[in-house]
Design a protein around this motif. Structure first.
Motif, short mmCIF file in Angstrom:
data_model
loop_
_atom_site.label_atom_id
_atom_site.label_comp_id
_atom_site.label_asym_id
_atom_site.label_seq_id
_atom_site.Cartn_x
_atom_site.Cartn_y
_atom_site.Cartn_z
N ARG A 1 0.80 -1.19 0.02
CA ARG A 1 0.19 -0.02 0.12
C ARG A 1 0.68 1.32 0.13
O ARG A 1 2.10 1.20 0.52
CB ARG A 1 -0.92 0.12 1.22
N MET B 1 0.69 5.85 -0.59
CA MET B 1 -0.13 7.25 -0.92
C MET B 1 0.25 7.61 -2.21
O MET B 1 -0.52 8.40 -2.97
CB MET B 1 0.13 8.06 0.14
N ASP B 2 1.61 7.34 -2.73
CA ASP B 2 2.17 7.79 -4.15
C ASP B 2 2.71 6.46 -4.63
O ASP B 2 3.75 6.34 -4.36
CB ASP B 2 3.04 9.10 -3.51
N TYR C 1 -7.03 -1.52 -5.11
CA TYR C 1 -8.21 -0.77 -4.45
C TYR C 1 -7.67 0.70 -4.31
O TYR C 1 -6.42 1.06 -4.20
CB TYR C 1 -8.23 -1.43 -3.23
N SER C 2 -8.64 1.75 -4.58
CA SER C 2 -8.06 3.00 -4.24
C SER C 2 -9.49 3.53 -3.59
O SER C 2 -10.61 3.34 -3.79
CB SER C 2 -8.19 3.67 -5.62
N SER C 3 -9.01 4.73 -2.57
CA SER C 3 -9.97 5.28 -1.91
C SER C 3 -9.23 6.59 -1.77
O SER C 3 -8.35 6.80 -1.13
CB SER C 3 -10.48 4.62 -0.68
N GLU C 4 -10.33 7.73 -1.90
CA GLU C 4 -10.00 9.05 -2.12
C GLU C 4 -10.46 9.77 -0.65
O GLU C 4 -9.57 10.57 0.11
CB GLU C 4 -10.73 9.81 -3.05
N LEU C 5 -11.48 9.34 -0.17
CA LEU C 5 -12.05 10.15 1.09
C LEU C 5 -11.80 9.19 2.43
O LEU C 5 -12.86 8.15 2.37
CB LEU C 5 -13.36 10.42 0.80
N GLU D 1 -12.06 10.28 6.67
CA GLU D 1 -11.89 11.29 7.49
C GLU D 1 -11.10 10.73 9.14
O GLU D 1 -10.38 11.58 9.37
CB GLU D 1 -13.21 11.61 8.13
N ARG E 1 -7.94 8.39 10.17
CA ARG E 1 -6.79 7.58 9.71
C ARG E 1 -6.84 6.40 10.21
O ARG E 1 -6.38 5.42 9.45
CB ARG E 1 -5.68 8.49 10.14
N LEU F 1 -8.79 4.30 7.96
CA LEU F 1 -8.16 3.77 6.87
C LEU F 1 -6.94 2.98 7.02
O LEU F 1 -6.81 1.88 6.24
CB LEU F 1 -7.63 5.27 6.34
#
Length: 71
Positions: free
Chosen positions: A4, A6-7, A49-53, A55, A57, A60
């Motif tokens: 996993r 974030m970039d 899998y991708s998730s943008e939103l 609230e 942490r 997540l």
């Protein structure tokens, strides 16, 4: 390998860099061994899998731990 990040492009660069300069403990990482043996070009990268939103942490992290875990 399932991981996993974030970039994604930054993470792949980091994997490649670590594999090129691996010593000690980093030589034992499965991803490092594979990159050193086959080259980074042998890997196909796919986003499963991708998730943008999110609230929270903590929520997540729990979700990503579930997705990353190999059963």
């Amino acid at each position: 390998y399932i991981g996993r990040t974030m970039d994604l492009s930054k993470r792949m660069y980091e994997h490649k860099k670590v594999a090129a300069n691996a010593t000690g403990k980093t030589l034992d990482r499965p991803i490092v061994k594979a990159i050193r043996e086959f080259g980074i070009e042998a890997f196909d990268v796919e986003i499963l899998y991708s998730s943008e939103l999110f609230e929270d942490r903590e929520q997540l992290d729990i979700l990503l731990d579930e997705k990353e875990c190999c059963r």
